[in-house]
Design a protein around this motif. Structure first.
Motif, PDB file in Angstrom:
ATOM      1  N   ASP A  97       0.839  -1.208   0.000  1.00  0.00           N
ATOM      2  CA  ASP A  97       0.000   0.000   0.000  1.00  0.00           C
ATOM      3  C   ASP A  97       0.868   1.250   0.000  1.00  0.00           C
ATOM      4  N   LYS A  98       1.948   1.212   0.789  1.00  0.00           N
ATOM      5  CA  LYS A  98       2.859   2.369   0.839  1.00  0.00           C
ATOM      6  C   LYS A  98       3.512   2.608  -0.520  1.00  0.00           C
ATOM      7  N   ASN A  99       4.012   1.544  -1.145  1.00  0.00           N
ATOM      8  CA  ASN A  99       4.705   1.697  -2.430  1.00  0.00           C
ATOM      9  C   ASN A  99       3.787   2.207  -3.530  1.00  0.00           C
ATOM     10  N   ARG A 100       2.508   1.798  -3.479  1.00  0.00           N
ATOM     11  CA  ARG A 100       1.547   2.283  -4.478  1.00  0.00           C
ATOM     12  C   ARG A 100       1.420   3.811  -4.393  1.00  0.00           C
ATOM     13  N   ASN A 101       1.461   4.336  -3.176  1.00  0.00           N
ATOM     14  CA  ASN A 101       1.381   5.789  -2.993  1.00  0.00           C
ATOM     15  C   ASN A 101       2.740   6.469  -3.161  1.00  0.00           C
ATOM     16  N   TYR A 102       3.837   5.758  -2.790  1.00  0.00           N
ATOM     17  CA  TYR A 102       5.177   6.320  -3.010  1.00  0.00           C
ATOM     18  C   TYR A 102       5.418   6.574  -4.501  1.00  0.00           C
ATOM     19  N   ALA A 103       4.905   5.693  -5.365  1.00  0.00           N
ATOM     20  CA  ALA A 103       5.084   5.868  -6.807  1.00  0.00           C
ATOM     21  C   ALA A 103       4.522   7.207  -7.262  1.00  0.00           C
ATOM     22  N   LYS A 104       3.391   7.615  -6.662  1.00  0.00           N
ATOM     23  CA  LYS A 104       2.763   8.897  -7.020  1.00  0.00           C
ATOM     24  C   LYS A 104       3.533  10.063  -6.400  1.00  0.00           C
ATOM     25  N   ALA A 105       3.840   9.966  -5.101  1.00  0.00           N
ATOM     26  CA  ALA A 105       4.533  11.054  -4.412  1.00  0.00           C
ATOM     27  C   ALA A 105       5.891  11.339  -5.049  1.00  0.00           C
ATOM     28  N   HIS A 106       6.652  10.273  -5.395  1.00  0.00           N
ATOM     29  CA  HIS A 106       7.974  10.459  -6.003  1.00  0.00           C
ATOM     30  C   HIS A 106       7.859  11.065  -7.399  1.00  0.00           C
ATOM     31  N   TYR A 107       6.771  10.745  -8.095  1.00  0.00           N
ATOM     32  CA  TYR A 107       6.559  11.356  -9.422  1.00  0.00           C
ATOM     33  C   TYR A 107       6.423  12.872  -9.288  1.00  0.00           C
ATOM     34  N   PHE A 108       5.604  13.342  -8.332  1.00  0.00           N
ATOM     35  CA  PHE A 108       5.410  14.783  -8.171  1.00  0.00           C
ATOM     36  C   PHE A 108       6.656  15.461  -7.613  1.00  0.00           C
ATOM     37  N   MET A 109       7.433  14.763  -6.771  1.00  0.00           N
ATOM     38  CA  MET A 109       8.707  15.324  -6.314  1.00  0.00           C
ATOM     39  C   MET A 109       9.654  15.524  -7.490  1.00  0.00           C
ATOM     40  N   GLY A 110       9.655  14.573  -8.428  1.00  0.00           N
ATOM     41  CA  GLY A 110      10.487  14.700  -9.627  1.00  0.00           C
ATOM     42  C   GLY A 110      10.049  15.852 -10.499  1.00  0.00           C
ATOM     43  N   VAL A 111       8.730  16.032 -10.677  1.00  0.00           N
ATOM     44  CA  VAL A 111       8.206  17.142 -11.488  1.00  0.00           C
ATOM     45  C   VAL A 111       8.605  18.475 -10.871  1.00  0.00           C
ATOM     46  N   ILE A 127      13.408   7.648 -10.617  1.00  0.00           N
ATOM     47  CA  ILE A 127      13.896   6.261 -10.500  1.00  0.00           C
ATOM     48  C   ILE A 127      13.268   5.590  -9.275  1.00  0.00           C
ATOM     49  N   LYS A 128      13.195   6.323  -8.152  1.00  0.00           N
ATOM     50  CA  LYS A 128      12.534   5.777  -6.959  1.00  0.00           C
ATOM     51  C   LYS A 128      11.062   5.476  -7.247  1.00  0.00           C
ATOM     52  N   GLY A 129      10.410   6.375  -7.996  1.00  0.00           N
ATOM     53  CA  GLY A 129       9.007   6.163  -8.350  1.00  0.00           C
ATOM     54  C   GLY A 129       8.816   4.925  -9.207  1.00  0.00           C
ATOM     55  N   ILE A 130       9.733   4.703 -10.151  1.00  0.00           N
ATOM     56  CA  ILE A 130       9.657   3.506 -11.011  1.00  0.00           C
ATOM     57  C   ILE A 130       9.824   2.242 -10.176  1.00  0.00           C
ATOM     58  N   GLN A 131      10.779   2.262  -9.237  1.00  0.00           N
ATOM     59  CA  GLN A 131      11.021   1.090  -8.381  1.00  0.00           C
ATOM     60  C   GLN A 131       9.805   0.784  -7.511  1.00  0.00           C
ATOM     61  N   ALA A 132       9.215   1.834  -6.920  1.00  0.00           N
ATOM     62  CA  ALA A 132       8.028   1.626  -6.070  1.00  0.00           C
ATOM     63  C   ALA A 132       6.859   1.095  -6.887  1.00  0.00           C
ATOM     64  N   ALA A 133       6.658   1.638  -8.089  1.00  0.00           N
ATOM     65  CA  ALA A 133       5.549   1.191  -8.947  1.00  0.00           C
ATOM     66  C   ALA A 133       5.757  -0.253  -9.394  1.00  0.00           C
ATOM     67  N   ASN A 134       7.005  -0.619  -9.674  1.00  0.00           N
ATOM     68  CA  ASN A 134       7.316  -1.986 -10.115  1.00  0.00           C
ATOM     69  C   ASN A 134       6.957  -3.028  -9.074  1.00  0.00           C
ATOM     70  N   THR A 135       7.177  -2.708  -7.807  1.00  0.00           N
ATOM     71  CA  THR A 135       6.959  -3.706  -6.750  1.00  0.00           C
ATOM     72  C   THR A 135       5.490  -4.072  -6.574  1.00  0.00           C
ATOM     73  N   VAL A 136       4.568  -3.144  -6.976  1.00  0.00           N
ATOM     74  CA  VAL A 136       3.127  -3.408  -6.772  1.00  0.00           C
ATOM     75  C   VAL A 136       2.360  -3.456  -8.092  1.00  0.00           C
ATOM     76  N   GLY A 137       3.079  -3.361  -9.218  1.00  0.00           N
ATOM     77  CA  GLY A 137       2.415  -3.417 -10.525  1.00  0.00           C
ATOM     78  C   GLY A 137       1.563  -2.200 -10.821  1.00  0.00           C
ATOM     79  N   ALA A 138       1.960  -1.008 -10.295  1.00  0.00           N
ATOM     80  CA  ALA A 138       1.228   0.243 -10.571  1.00  0.00           C
ATOM     81  C   ALA A 138       1.697   0.781 -11.919  1.00  0.00           C
TER      82      ALA A 138
END
Length: 640
Positions: A97-111, A127-138
């Motif tokens: 659940d955390k990684n699914r939301n980390y993928a979004k938060a890291h995307y906006f931090m990058g922007v 890169i952190k966002g890609i790793q978090a999204a990969n772990t949960v299939g987001a």
């Protein structure tokens, strides 16, 4: 949004030998747009105050960051993305659940980091966002972060890497997420434009534009057309580039796409500089810089100041050039400072996370020990309780049987007493109601009799005396004073007679009474009166005391209009808005000078009545322009 515009004639005063590109005379407008809290975001700010910790707040953070990403408000993007990431770290949920939301938060931090020109940090976040999204299939945010990674590499002039990342992402996700695919096509166009592969760049831009048009996405379409202007500039078609920049800037400003407008202004300023129109370039770059400051967009600030410094150098204005270079160094320093602050904040978050994990471990161990002790004590208590209940149950059964018997007798006695009391109370109540009814009927009859006597006898006599005095030829001051006194006395008698009959406010709807009164006045045909209560149901529910006072105010205003205004039309608006009652009385009469005209008894009466209701009265009138009287009275909220 507040617009401050500056119009520049585009005929170039400089003489440049062998320069065939002289734009036709036109007016180009530059604007600064101040950031204000938008009403459309108010529901999100209000919801954030009451949202529960977790998914509710995360959803609001995501929507606010997405909005500010489109408008280029850098600090707002990073503010909500940082809050998002920090609260995920404190969220007591599984890692998926955390990684699914980390993928979004890291995307906006990058922007946000890209907007601030901190491209290395932007790459790290994506890169952190890609790793978090990969772990949960987001998949959606894996795709978004890959496109963000390509964009950050493009900003670092690493076009080959940007092309490779974009093509890989397109092959994997293109059909599943078409709006994001459009961004990938634009980045590919930008990368090929950076490499001066103009044919391939145009192919990607056209494909992206067609997709945006099919999705009716005007904002993306304008962004692509701006890129095509850059393409025209790269092909040395300066006339087309200038026309594209100006057209797209104006459309973006009209539609509220501020980020596109700012980028267009910056591109136009750079093109002016490139073509040797340094004064025009300075104006465009100044406005681009101001807008970038308002949004704290350090990347735009750096680009604008860099070109502006070269403008001043070309114009031999070294004093201003030095000042601009100083500003540029400050901006570069701020970018470096923000990068260091970002690193420090990240370390703080990591430290807090480790501390929290240690605290959780310690609490869990203490919890296990406490639960074991509680379990032992519970077993002992249960043994005692079981033995106690074995002895107690027979005793309780006997006591309960005896208690029920006593209770039944007591209930019978109480019910008999209640029945007797109810009979006595009913007789008393009936007697009191009869007495009150008789008293009210007597009061109403007496009021009616007094009112009729005042109105019919004294009022009639006063009216007759006034008519006799009016028919006399002698217009002496004494007779005029007597006439005035008779008018006042007659009006007082009428007011008293009306005051003595308040029962009509209980028997009839208030709006109906006002409508009947208006109809009786307009029935003469000399005055057209419109009465507009809204909402009628709420107007009829206001307190009866307010109804009576308001009715008298309307009568007084109508009397003043009939006596002094020479009006042909009157409009009365009566509205209930929230906890406020609003009366607007407007006539088209001859009006008066509010400052010069002295107040009369009628005006004083109105002000006194409004003041008693804790209301506010304002009068707006000018000679030959009619009169508007506005009254606002606070009322209690109605119960649903």
């Amino acid at each position: 949004m507040l617009f401050i515009c500056f119009a520049v004639p585009c005929t170039i005063a400089q003489e440049i030998e062998d320069d065939p590109i002289i734009p036709e005379e036109q007016v180009i407008t530059f604007s600064t747009i101040r950031i204000e809290k938008q009403e459309s975001l108010e529901p999100y700010y209000e919801a954030l105050k009451t949202a529960t910790f977790g998914t509710q707040r995360f959803s609001i953070f995501e929507q606010l960051a997405e909005h500010h990403s489109k408008t280029g408000n850098t600090d707002s993007i990073l503010h909500y993305a940082t809050l998002y990431e920090k609260e995920i770290g404190n969220w007591d949920k599984p890692e998926d659940d955390k990684n699914r939301n980390y993928a979004k938060a890291h995307y906006f931090m990058g922007v946000g980091s890209s907007f601030n020109g901190i491209f290395d940090k932007a790459i790290e976040w994506h890169i952190k966002g890609i790793q978090a999204a990969n772990t949960v299939g987001a998949k959606e945010y894996e795709y978004r972060n890959k496109i963000g990674l390509a964009r950050a590499n493009l900003k670092k002039i690493n076009s080959d890497k940007a092309i490779a990342i974009s093509e890989e992402a397109l092959a994997e996700f293109a059909l599943e997420f078409k709006p994001i695919t459009n961004e990938a096509l634009i980045i590919l166009g930008d990368a090929h434009l950076q490499k001066k592969n103009y044919g391939q760049a145009e192919t990607y831009y056209e494909e992206a534009k067609e997709m945006a048009q099919s999705q009716q996405d005007l904002e993306t379409e304008l962004a692509i057309r701006l890129k095509q202007g850059q393409l025209a500039e790269g092909l040395n078609d300066i006339d087309k580039a200038m026309a594209d920049y100006e057209t797209i800037r104006n459309l973006a400003l009209k539609e509220g796409f501020t980020a596109i407008y700012f980028e267009g202004t910056l591109l136009l300023g750079k093109l002016y500089f490139k073509e040797g129109y340094y004064e025009q370039a300075n104006i465009a770059l100044s406005f681009a810089y101001i807008n970038a400051i308002d949004r704290e967009n350090l990347e735009f600030q750096r680009d604008a100041l860099s070109v502006q410094a070269r403008c001043y150098a070309k114009m031999n204005d070294y004093e201003n050039g030095y000042a601009v270079i100083t500003q540029l160094l400050n901006v570069i320093g701020e970018i470096n400072s923000k990068q260091q602050q970002t690193i420090i904040k990240e370390l703080e978050v990591q430290y807090e996370t480790v501390e929290k994990e240690q605290e959780i471990t310690s609490l869990e161990e203490a919890k296990i020990v406490r639960e074991a002790e509680l379990s032992r004590q519970k077993t002992i208590k249960n043994a005692f309780l079981i033995g106690f209940f074995i002895i107690l149950i027979p005793i309780m059964a006997l006591l309960y049987t005896y208690y029920q018997k006593i209770q039944a007798q007591s209930e019978l006695s109480k019910k008999q007493e209640e029945i007797n009391a109810q009979k006595v109370a009913a007789l008393k109540q009936e007697q009191e109601l009869n007495l009150i009814k008789a008293s009210i009927e007597g009061q109403d009859e007496e009021r009616k009799r007094i009112a009729q006597e005042l109105h019919d006898s004294i009022g009639g006599n006063l009216a007759g005396i006034k008519l006799q005095l009016a028919s006399m030829d002698d217009n002496s001051t004494a007779l005029s004073n007597i006439g005035s006194q008779l008018d006042e006395t007659y009006q007082l008698v009428r007011d008293i007679s009306h005051t003595l009959i308040p029962k009509k406010f209980k028997q009839n709807a208030f709006t109906k009474l006002v409508a009947e009164y208006v109809k009786s006045i307009s029935g003469t045909g000399e005055l057209t009166i419109g009465f507009h209560p809204y909402p009628e149901k709420l107007v009829n529910q206001i307190d009866e005391n307010i109804q009576m006072e308001l009715f008298k105010v309307i009568q007084e205003l109508m009397t003043n209009t009939l006596k002094h205004a020479d009006a042909t039309n009157v409009e009365i608006h009566l509205n209930v808005i929230g906890e406020e009652l609003s009366l607007l009385f407007e006539d088209n009469g001859k009006g008066f000078d509010v400052e010069k005209t002295s107040k009369g008894i009628g005006s004083d009466n109105i002000q006194h009545r409004v003041a008693q209701l804790n209301g506010q009265l304002s009068i707006d009138s000018q000679l030959e322009r009619g009169t508007v009287v506005a009254i606002e009275i606070p009322i209690k909220p109605f119960q649903a």
